[in-house]
Design a protein around this motif. Structure first.
Motif, PDB file in Angstrom:
ATOM      1  N   GLY A  89      -1.418  -0.406  13.174  1.00 53.55           N
ATOM      2  CA  GLY A  89      -1.283   0.109  14.540  1.00 53.55           C
ATOM      3  C   GLY A  89      -0.066  -0.461  15.220  1.00 53.55           C
ATOM      4  O   GLY A  89       0.668  -1.270  14.685  1.00 53.55           O
ATOM      5  N   GLN A 137      -1.791  -4.821   3.082  1.00 52.39           N
ATOM      6  CA  GLN A 137      -2.432  -3.888   3.995  1.00 52.39           C
ATOM      7  C   GLN A 137      -1.439  -2.801   4.388  1.00 52.39           C
ATOM      8  O   GLN A 137      -0.265  -3.065   4.632  1.00 52.39           O
ATOM      9  N   SER A 138      -1.921  -1.569   4.461  1.00 51.67           N
ATOM     10  CA  SER A 138      -1.066  -0.455   4.844  1.00 51.67           C
ATOM     11  C   SER A 138      -0.679  -0.536   6.311  1.00 51.67           C
ATOM     12  O   SER A 138      -1.474  -0.917   7.160  1.00 51.67           O
ATOM     13  N   SER A 154       0.856  -1.180   0.000  1.00 49.07           N
ATOM     14  CA  SER A 154       0.000   0.000   0.000  1.00 49.07           C
ATOM     15  C   SER A 154       0.892   1.229   0.000  1.00 49.07           C
ATOM     16  O   SER A 154       1.886   1.278   0.712  1.00 49.07           O
ATOM     17  N   ASP A 203      -6.880  -0.515   3.938  1.00 44.68           N
ATOM     18  CA  ASP A 203      -7.038  -0.998   5.308  1.00 44.68           C
ATOM     19  C   ASP A 203      -6.951  -2.515   5.443  1.00 44.68           C
ATOM     20  O   ASP A 203      -6.903  -3.041   6.535  1.00 44.68           O
ATOM     21  N   ARG A 204      -6.927  -3.237   4.333  1.00 45.09           N
ATOM     22  CA  ARG A 204      -6.762  -4.700   4.373  1.00 45.09           C
ATOM     23  C   ARG A 204      -6.125  -5.172   3.082  1.00 45.09           C
ATOM     24  O   ARG A 204      -6.041  -4.428   2.119  1.00 45.09           O
ATOM     25  N   TYR A 236      -2.842   1.207   9.056  1.00 50.57           N
ATOM     26  CA  TYR A 236      -4.005   0.594   9.646  1.00 50.57           C
ATOM     27  C   TYR A 236      -3.668  -0.555  10.589  1.00 50.57           C
ATOM     28  O   TYR A 236      -4.532  -1.089  11.252  1.00 50.57           O
ATOM     29  N   GLN A 292      -3.338   3.717   0.151  1.00 50.94           N
ATOM     30  CA  GLN A 292      -3.166   3.117   1.472  1.00 50.94           C
ATOM     31  C   GLN A 292      -4.463   2.380   1.791  1.00 50.94           C
ATOM     32  O   GLN A 292      -5.493   2.997   1.999  1.00 50.94           O
TER      33      GLN A 292
END
Length: 153
Positions: A152, A146-147, A99, A120-121, A150, A118
């Motif tokens: 964390g 996945q970026s 991403s 999220d999955r 996202y 970018q």
């Protein structure tokens, strides 16, 4: 007193979540006031950027245009901004990209530089969906990681 601290913290987290939801809901409502919808809106914006970008170095050796669904995965980018070049040759089955990565896809005299969004999955998309005019893209899959934004942590 000790029993109130968790409930105050929970209350504050709830308020923060409500405020974040309200802002996201408002932004969604602003986008949806256009009768064309967000997907078509994104395609129109990408097409406008492509028209301006062709004069600013976005066009490549042979003018390859992204397909209509490509705007869901990223956007065309200036040719000099690539992080790597992928040769679309016979036998190529898949390409892994990150991403946010900018990749130039090249097939013979045709090429296109694309900046992946970018996401999220993890996502997968057929290369010929992104670039229907790119020779040799049939049967090649692009796997988008996945970026880290996202994940964390």
């Amino acid at each position: 007193m000790t029993s109130q601290k968790p409930s105050i913290a929970s209350f504050m987290l709830g308020v923060a979540a409500l405020l974040a939801t309200s802002v996201a809901w408002s932004a969604d409502k602003l986008e949806s006031t256009n009768p064309a919808g967000w997907s078509q809106q994104a395609q129109i914006q990408v097409a406008a950027q492509h028209d301006h970008g062709a004069r600013a170095g976005l066009s490549s050796l042979s003018a390859i245009k992204p397909g209509p669904e490509a705007s869901l995965f990223g956007s065309e980018a200036p040719a000099g901004s690539t992080s790597r070049v992928v040769d679309v040759a016979p036998g190529l089955k898949y390409v892994n990209v990150d991403s946010g990565e900018t990749v130039t896809f090249k097939s013979g005299a045709s090429e296109i530089t694309f900046a992946f969004a970018q996401l999220d999955r993890n996502k997968a998309v057929a290369l010929n969906v992104l670039f229907p005019e790119l020779p040799g893209g049939q049967g090649v899959w692009v796997y988008i990681e996945q970026s880290e934004l996202y994940i964390g942590g």
